[in-house]
Design a protein around this motif. Structure first.
Motif, PDB file in Angstrom:
ATOM      1  N   ARG A   1      -4.460   2.186   3.917  1.00 61.44           N
ATOM      2  CA  ARG A   1      -4.613   2.193   2.455  1.00 61.44           C
ATOM      3  C   ARG A   1      -5.034   0.818   1.932  1.00 61.44           C
ATOM      4  NH1 ARG A   1       0.655   5.549   0.203  1.00 61.44           N
ATOM      5  NH2 ARG A   1       0.306   7.493   1.334  1.00 61.44           N
TER       6      ARG A   1
ATOM      7  N   GLU B   1      -0.294   3.899   7.993  1.00 56.54           N
ATOM      8  CA  GLU B   1      -0.799   4.451   6.733  1.00 56.54           C
ATOM      9  C   GLU B   1      -0.952   3.314   5.705  1.00 56.54           C
ATOM     10  OE1 GLU B   1      -1.926   7.417   6.056  1.00 56.54           O
ATOM     11  OE2 GLU B   1      -2.118   7.212   3.868  1.00 56.54           O
ATOM     12  N   CYS B   2       0.027   2.401   5.672  1.00 55.14           N
ATOM     13  CA  CYS B   2      -0.044   1.238   4.765  1.00 55.14           C
ATOM     14  C   CYS B   2      -1.299   0.414   5.059  1.00 55.14           C
ATOM     15  CB  CYS B   2       1.185   0.340   4.936  1.00 55.14           C
ATOM     16  SG  CYS B   2       2.694   1.011   4.212  1.00 55.14           S
TER      17      CYS B   2
ATOM     18  N   LYS C   1      -8.668   0.187   2.655  1.00 51.33           N
ATOM     19  CA  LYS C   1      -9.489   0.998   1.738  1.00 51.33           C
ATOM     20  C   LYS C   1      -9.487   0.368   0.335  1.00 51.33           C
ATOM     21  CE  LYS C   1     -10.150   5.688   0.090  1.00 51.33           C
ATOM     22  NZ  LYS C   1      -9.291   6.755  -0.434  1.00 51.33           N
ATOM     23  N   ARG C   2      -8.304  -0.021  -0.120  1.00 43.23           N
ATOM     24  CA  ARG C   2      -8.195  -0.640  -1.448  1.00 43.23           C
ATOM     25  C   ARG C   2      -9.023  -1.930  -1.511  1.00 43.23           C
ATOM     26  NH1 ARG C   2      -2.218  -1.840  -3.558  1.00 43.23           N
ATOM     27  NH2 ARG C   2      -2.344  -3.490  -2.011  1.00 43.23           N
TER      28      ARG C   2
ATOM     29  N   GLY D   1       0.797  -1.229   0.000  1.00 45.40           N
ATOM     30  CA  GLY D   1       0.000   0.000   0.000  1.00 45.40           C
ATOM     31  C   GLY D   1       0.828   1.276   0.000  1.00 45.40           C
TER      32      GLY D   1
END
Ligand code: UDP
Ligand code: MG
Length: 207
Positions: free
Chosen positions: A142, A138-139, A145-146, A31
């Motif tokens: 993401r 953060e990874c 979310k992906r 991510g």
């Protein structure tokens, strides 16, 4: 005489350089934005983007004898044996009839790196390693979310945490190795994609 000799040497060196693939390895946590940035590099700088993960997912989709093994590694965030990955990469490179490649998400561990060296050192020059540096949380955010749209079996919190463990224990060593050779171009990936690409552009414009 000497001049002729120098010319011959130069000619030979040029031929060797021309016949070898140019490779940029693209690394960073799950991510971190490797795929997104690679697309932008393709548009602006004309490289061919080869994602090792995408090649493995395509191989899995063929439902051949490797499919189950690949799916197991993907779900667990562990690493597929290099013979498989490297062969997929080599084939894709040769079939593309192109010369400049972004190899995204590989090499991820020492076995990947030594397997690549054994198989590809005479066929490809690794120009540098583009490293997207992104904080773990953060990874995770993401990837979750992906996962809402990607359909990937590993874009969930559990698999992402496992991928981060693999990244921290195996891949960071590979980045350190290339860094000690002066080959790492590190990019802060914790910003929006266009801001990140401004930094990426600087790296590729220098070439
Ligand atoms: N993978 C692997 N070898 C590689 C690249 C990927 O075994 O060279 C597997 C590994 O299990 C990894 C998964 O494929 O967790 C997804 O990789 P991808 O690069 O697509 O994930 P990303 O880092 O882009 O989120
Ligand atoms: Mg990717």
């Amino acid at each position: 005489m000497l001049f002729k000799h120098i010319l011959q040497r130069l000619f030979k060196a040029t031929l060797t350089a021309m016949s070898k693939f140019n490779v940029v390895f693209v690394l960073g946590g799950p991510g971190a934005g490797k795929g997104t940035q690679c697309q932008k590099i393709v548009e602006e700088f004309g490289y061919v983007h080869l994602s090792a993960g995408d090649l493995l997912r395509a191989e899995r989709a063929k439902e051949g004898e490797l499919a189950e093994m690949i799916e197991g590694h993907i779900r667990n965030g562990t690493i597929v044996p290099v013979e498989v990955t490297c062969q997929l990469l080599r084939r894709a490179m040769q079939e593309s009839c192109k010369n400049d490649f972004l190899i995204d998400g590989f090499p991820r561990n020492e076995e990947n790196m030594s397997g690549w060296q054994k198989e590809m050192d005479d066929k490809a020059d690794v120009k540098f390693v583009l490293f997207f540096d992104c904080p773990e949380e953060e990874c995770v955010k993401r990837c979750i979310k992906r996962g809402l749209t990607s359909g990937r079996t590993d874009d969930n919190e559990g698999s992402t945490r496992k991928r981060i463990v693999t990244y921290n224990t195996s891949t960071t060593k590979i980045i350190d190795h290339y860094n000690s050779l002066g080959l790492v171009r590190k990019i802060n990936a914790a910003q929006d994609a266009d801001k990140v690409f401004m930094k990426v552009r600087e790296v590729f414009s220098q070439r």
